[in-house]
Design a protein around this motif. Sequence first.
Motif, PDB file in Angstrom:
ATOM      1  N   SER A   1       0.840  -1.182   0.000  1.00 32.25           N
ATOM      2  CA  SER A   1       0.000   0.000   0.000  1.00 32.25           C
ATOM      3  C   SER A   1       0.879   1.237   0.000  1.00 32.25           C
ATOM      4  CB  SER A   1      -0.875  -0.024   1.254  1.00 32.25           C
ATOM      5  OG  SER A   1      -1.626   1.158   1.330  1.00 32.25           O
ATOM      6  N   HIS A   2       0.596   2.173  -0.894  1.00 28.09           N
ATOM      7  CA  HIS A   2       1.384   3.390  -1.020  1.00 28.09           C
ATOM      8  C   HIS A   2       0.456   4.593  -0.891  1.00 28.09           C
ATOM      9  CE1 HIS A   2       3.719   0.286  -3.019  1.00 28.09           C
ATOM     10  NE2 HIS A   2       4.795   1.003  -2.749  1.00 28.09           N
ATOM     11  N   PRO A   3       0.787   5.533  -0.031  1.00 27.45           N
ATOM     12  CA  PRO A   3      -0.077   6.697   0.142  1.00 27.45           C
ATOM     13  C   PRO A   3      -0.067   7.612  -1.080  1.00 27.45           C
ATOM     14  CG  PRO A   3       1.927   6.952   1.424  1.00 27.45           C
ATOM     15  CD  PRO A   3       1.949   5.565   0.835  1.00 27.45           C
ATOM     16  N   GLY A   4      -1.194   8.249  -1.327  1.00 28.29           N
ATOM     17  CA  GLY A   4      -1.295   9.219  -2.418  1.00 28.29           C
ATOM     18  C   GLY A   4      -0.892   8.616  -3.746  1.00 28.29           C
ATOM     19  N   GLU A   5      -0.047   9.324  -4.472  1.00 28.77           N
ATOM     20  CA  GLU A   5       0.394   8.876  -5.797  1.00 28.77           C
ATOM     21  C   GLU A   5       1.769   8.218  -5.766  1.00 28.77           C
ATOM     22  OE1 GLU A   5      -0.047  12.606  -7.933  1.00 28.77           O
ATOM     23  OE2 GLU A   5      -2.010  11.960  -8.640  1.00 28.77           O
ATOM     24  N   SER A   6       2.313   7.943  -4.580  1.00 35.15           N
ATOM     25  CA  SER A   6       3.667   7.393  -4.491  1.00 35.15           C
ATOM     26  C   SER A   6       3.784   5.984  -5.048  1.00 35.15           C
ATOM     27  CB  SER A   6       4.172   7.425  -3.047  1.00 35.15           C
ATOM     28  OG  SER A   6       3.398   6.567  -2.233  1.00 35.15           O
ATOM     29  N   GLY A   7       2.682   5.278  -5.233  1.00 31.36           N
ATOM     30  CA  GLY A   7       2.713   3.941  -5.812  1.00 31.36           C
ATOM     31  C   GLY A   7       2.672   3.925  -7.330  1.00 31.36           C
ATOM     32  N   LEU A   8       2.432   5.081  -7.943  1.00 28.04           N
ATOM     33  CA  LEU A   8       2.432   5.166  -9.406  1.00 28.04           C
ATOM     34  C   LEU A   8       3.843   4.978  -9.944  1.00 28.04           C
ATOM     35  CD1 LEU A   8       0.226   8.328 -10.019  1.00 28.04           C
ATOM     36  CD2 LEU A   8      -0.441   5.945 -10.351  1.00 28.04           C
ATOM     37  N   SER A   9       3.938   4.584 -11.205  1.00 29.55           N
ATOM     38  CA  SER A   9       5.258   4.608 -11.837  1.00 29.55           C
ATOM     39  C   SER A   9       5.620   6.071 -12.047  1.00 29.55           C
ATOM     40  CB  SER A   9       5.243   3.866 -13.175  1.00 29.55           C
ATOM     41  OG  SER A   9       4.732   4.688 -14.195  1.00 29.55           O
ATOM     42  N   ILE A  10       6.896   6.343 -12.149  1.00 28.51           N
ATOM     43  CA  ILE A  10       7.335   7.728 -12.320  1.00 28.51           C
ATOM     44  C   ILE A  10       6.833   8.300 -13.646  1.00 28.51           C
ATOM     45  CG2 ILE A  10       9.629   7.187 -13.236  1.00 28.51           C
ATOM     46  CD1 ILE A  10       8.692  10.043 -10.787  1.00 28.51           C
ATOM     47  N   LEU A  11       6.749   7.491 -14.691  1.00 25.49           N
ATOM     48  CA  LEU A  11       6.219   7.988 -15.967  1.00 25.49           C
ATOM     49  C   LEU A  11       4.728   8.293 -15.855  1.00 25.49           C
ATOM     50  CD1 LEU A  11       7.996   5.893 -18.755  1.00 25.49           C
ATOM     51  CD2 LEU A  11       8.546   8.171 -17.921  1.00 25.49           C
ATOM     52  N   ASP A  12       3.965   7.413 -15.193  1.00 26.40           N
ATOM     53  CA  ASP A  12       2.542   7.694 -14.999  1.00 26.40           C
ATOM     54  C   ASP A  12       2.357   8.956 -14.171  1.00 26.40           C
ATOM     55  OD1 ASP A  12       1.566   5.525 -16.445  1.00 26.40           O
ATOM     56  OD2 ASP A  12       1.532   4.203 -14.684  1.00 26.40           O
ATOM     57  N   TYR A  13       3.178   9.144 -13.180  1.00 25.84           N
ATOM     58  CA  TYR A  13       3.093  10.334 -12.331  1.00 25.84           C
ATOM     59  C   TYR A  13       3.299  11.602 -13.156  1.00 25.84           C
ATOM     60  CZ  TYR A  13       4.119  13.708  -8.676  1.00 25.84           C
ATOM     61  OH  TYR A  13       4.115  14.819  -7.882  1.00 25.84           O
ATOM     62  N   PHE A  14       4.344  11.616 -13.997  1.00 29.66           N
ATOM     63  CA  PHE A  14       4.609  12.794 -14.805  1.00 29.66           C
ATOM     64  C   PHE A  14       3.539  13.035 -15.868  1.00 29.66           C
ATOM     65  CE2 PHE A  14       9.279  12.558 -13.615  1.00 29.66           C
ATOM     66  CZ  PHE A  14       9.186  13.650 -12.756  1.00 29.66           C
ATOM     67  N   LEU A  15       3.042  11.946 -16.450  1.00 29.46           N
ATOM     68  CA  LEU A  15       1.994  12.087 -17.466  1.00 29.46           C
ATOM     69  C   LEU A  15       0.697  12.540 -16.844  1.00 29.46           C
ATOM     70  CD1 LEU A  15       2.768   9.001 -19.710  1.00 29.46           C
ATOM     71  CD2 LEU A  15       3.108  11.407 -20.262  1.00 29.46           C
TER      72      LEU A  15
END
Length: 148
Positions: free
Chosen positions: A134-148
């Motif tokens: 379990s990752h809080p907020g958006e920290s579990g997203l891939s870095i590319l998904d986060y930037f996109l």
Amino acid sequence: MVLALLDQGRRVGITANSHAAILNLMHKCKELRKGRLVCTKIGGSLHDRFFTLCPEATYAQRVRDALPRLDQIPLIGGTAWAFSDPGLQGQLDYLFVDEAGQVSVANLIGMAAATKNIILFGDQMQLGQPIQGSHPGESGLSILDYFL
């Protein structure tokens, strides 16, 4: 790009979620390199075919095993566990993150202290970040998904 930076005297790291992906990129660097490729791979298996192809490559099970000679190694390969180790803090000029569509935001933040510059590459349309917790907020997203 990796080889051009090495030729300029820069210190470069290569990372991904898997040792296989890291060694694949290191293998390609050796294939394209004219001459020796002085490098160290941290973690994974010492018995990979890369070490036969590149006899000047060294292997370390852990960062602390590589520390005595680390400042003499221009190319270092390892996972997030290696690059988030305090022994690698500030050691690199560039960190190449292969398959960045599978590297989590949290892992990249952990590795960021090892380098001055981060280069992300990969295909965000391939498999996403494998999530095992379990990752809080958006920290579990891939870095590319986060930037996109």
